[in-house]
Design a protein around this motif. Structure first.
Motif, PDB file in Angstrom:
ATOM      1  N   ARG A  52      48.470  -5.512  -2.756  1.00  0.00           N
ATOM      2  CA  ARG A  52      47.774  -4.196  -2.842  1.00  0.00           C
ATOM      3  C   ARG A  52      47.787  -3.870  -4.213  1.00  0.00           C
ATOM      4  O   ARG A  52      47.402  -2.827  -4.711  1.00  0.00           O
ATOM      5  N   PHE A  53      48.747  -4.465  -4.831  1.00  0.00           N
ATOM      6  CA  PHE A  53      49.081  -3.813  -6.478  1.00  0.00           C
ATOM      7  C   PHE A  53      48.832  -5.119  -7.354  1.00  0.00           C
ATOM      8  O   PHE A  53      49.248  -4.696  -8.554  1.00  0.00           O
ATOM      9  N   SER A  54      48.059  -6.074  -7.058  1.00  0.00           N
ATOM     10  CA  SER A  54      47.886  -7.255  -7.705  1.00  0.00           C
ATOM     11  C   SER A  54      46.877  -6.980  -8.825  1.00  0.00           C
ATOM     12  O   SER A  54      46.791  -7.733  -9.574  1.00  0.00           O
ATOM     13  N   HIS A  55      46.231  -5.635  -8.762  1.00  0.00           N
ATOM     14  CA  HIS A  55      45.018  -5.600 -10.017  1.00  0.00           C
ATOM     15  C   HIS A  55      45.651  -4.755 -11.206  1.00  0.00           C
ATOM     16  O   HIS A  55      45.027  -4.413 -12.003  1.00  0.00           O
ATOM     17  N   LYS A  56      47.075  -4.462 -11.052  1.00  0.00           N
ATOM     18  CA  LYS A  56      47.391  -3.695 -12.045  1.00  0.00           C
ATOM     19  C   LYS A  56      48.741  -4.110 -12.952  1.00  0.00           C
ATOM     20  O   LYS A  56      49.607  -4.839 -12.042  1.00  0.00           O
ATOM     21  N   VAL A  57      48.956  -3.457 -13.995  1.00  0.00           N
ATOM     22  CA  VAL A  57      50.366  -4.106 -14.616  1.00  0.00           C
ATOM     23  C   VAL A  57      50.870  -2.641 -15.018  1.00  0.00           C
ATOM     24  O   VAL A  57      49.858  -1.707 -15.477  1.00  0.00           O
ATOM     25  N   GLU A  58      52.248  -2.615 -15.346  1.00  0.00           N
ATOM     26  CA  GLU A  58      52.571  -1.610 -16.082  1.00  0.00           C
ATOM     27  C   GLU A  58      52.959  -1.821 -17.330  1.00  0.00           C
ATOM     28  O   GLU A  58      53.612  -2.788 -17.515  1.00  0.00           O
ATOM     29  N   PHE A  59      53.046  -1.021 -18.411  1.00  0.00           N
ATOM     30  CA  PHE A  59      53.199  -1.198 -19.811  1.00  0.00           C
ATOM     31  C   PHE A  59      54.056  -0.453 -20.251  1.00  0.00           C
ATOM     32  O   PHE A  59      54.403   0.602 -19.784  1.00  0.00           O
ATOM     33  N   CYS A  71      54.394  -6.011 -20.147  1.00  0.00           N
ATOM     34  CA  CYS A  71      53.362  -5.682 -19.077  1.00  0.00           C
ATOM     35  C   CYS A  71      54.024  -6.558 -17.778  1.00  0.00           C
ATOM     36  O   CYS A  71      54.419  -7.720 -18.200  1.00  0.00           O
ATOM     37  N   GLU A  72      54.371  -5.966 -16.844  1.00  0.00           N
ATOM     38  CA  GLU A  72      54.907  -6.511 -15.436  1.00  0.00           C
ATOM     39  C   GLU A  72      54.060  -5.894 -14.528  1.00  0.00           C
ATOM     40  O   GLU A  72      53.676  -4.669 -14.228  1.00  0.00           O
ATOM     41  N   GLY A  73      53.679  -7.149 -13.802  1.00  0.00           N
ATOM     42  CA  GLY A  73      52.752  -7.133 -12.420  1.00  0.00           C
ATOM     43  C   GLY A  73      53.631  -6.828 -11.334  1.00  0.00           C
ATOM     44  O   GLY A  73      54.883  -7.172 -11.384  1.00  0.00           O
ATOM     45  N   ASN A  74      52.806  -6.785 -10.087  1.00  0.00           N
ATOM     46  CA  ASN A  74      53.642  -6.719  -8.886  1.00  0.00           C
ATOM     47  C   ASN A  74      53.006  -7.855  -8.103  1.00  0.00           C
ATOM     48  O   ASN A  74      51.747  -8.129  -7.942  1.00  0.00           O
ATOM     49  N   ASP A  75      54.121  -8.601  -7.286  1.00  0.00           N
ATOM     50  CA  ASP A  75      53.505  -9.593  -6.376  1.00  0.00           C
ATOM     51  C   ASP A  75      52.927  -9.185  -5.118  1.00  0.00           C
ATOM     52  O   ASP A  75      52.172  -9.729  -4.419  1.00  0.00           O
ATOM     53  N   LEU A  76      52.967  -7.786  -4.722  1.00  0.00           N
ATOM     54  CA  LEU A  76      52.152  -7.222  -3.752  1.00  0.00           C
ATOM     55  C   LEU A  76      50.796  -7.232  -3.840  1.00  0.00           C
ATOM     56  O   LEU A  76      50.233  -6.941  -4.911  1.00  0.00           O
TER      57      LEU A  76
END
Length: 179
Positions: free
Chosen positions: A91-98, A84-89
């Motif tokens: 506006r995207f800090s609420h989600k991760v990509e699996f 799972c990889e999150g984003n440091d921005l």
């Protein structure tokens, strides 16, 4: 993550967090898995990650609170992994990509399902609001599994992947919101 021992369909496997000592096996495993199926993004050997590369990836994922790197083992042999990889921005800090991959010899034993369930549990417990993933339109078993675990189809990227023989395939974008 604490090591989980699972017995399913006559095999025993464990799921645990990746550690730097896994880098050699992960580098070899990823190369092998890329050659076993067209469901993944890479051709065999493409975007190769060597041992130091995996060591750095594991270190980064361990340090970042919105990243998770899990491995699945049979005995002492790694046979699959997920991230799972999150984003440091912000506006995207609420989600991760699996993303997940498992050796073809171990398909059908619930290994990918268990990796995903552990990732969902982690995401829900750490305040992640959304998980996303991409899946090839022809990977019906994966799409069905994702739907059973609460993911919904959010869109289709048309002619997104060019596979062997010059065939184009669509990518299905799926997401799961925390309940």
């Amino acid at each position: 993550m604490n090591k989980q021992e699972i017995h399913n369909k006559g095999i025993a496997f464990s799921i645990r967090s990746a550690v730097p000592e896994d880098a050699q096996q992960l580098s070899e495993l990823r190369l092998r898995i890329d050659g076993e199926t067209e469901y993944l993004d890479r051709e065999p050997g493409e975007a190769f990650i060597d041992v130091p590369g995996f060591e750095q990836l594991i270190k980064t994922d361990t340090e970042k609170p919105r990243n998770l790197f899990l491995v699945a083992e049979v005995g002492d042999r790694i046979i699959g992994f997920s991230r799972c990889e999150g984003n440091d921005l912000k506006r995207f800090s609420h989600k991760v990509e699996f993303g997940v991959c498992v050796l073809k010899d171990y398909w059908g034993y619930g290994i990918g399902k268990n990796l995903l369930q552990e990732s969902i549990g982690w995401a829900d417990s750490t305040g992640i609001q959304k998980m996303t993933l991409n899946v090839l339109e022809t990977n019906d078993k994966a799409i069905s599994l994702y739907q059973k675990l609460g993911f919904e189809m959010e869109g289709v990227l048309k002619n997104d992947k060019l596979l062997a023989g010059g065939r184009f395939y669509n990518t299905v974008v799926m997401g799961r919101l925390k309940e």
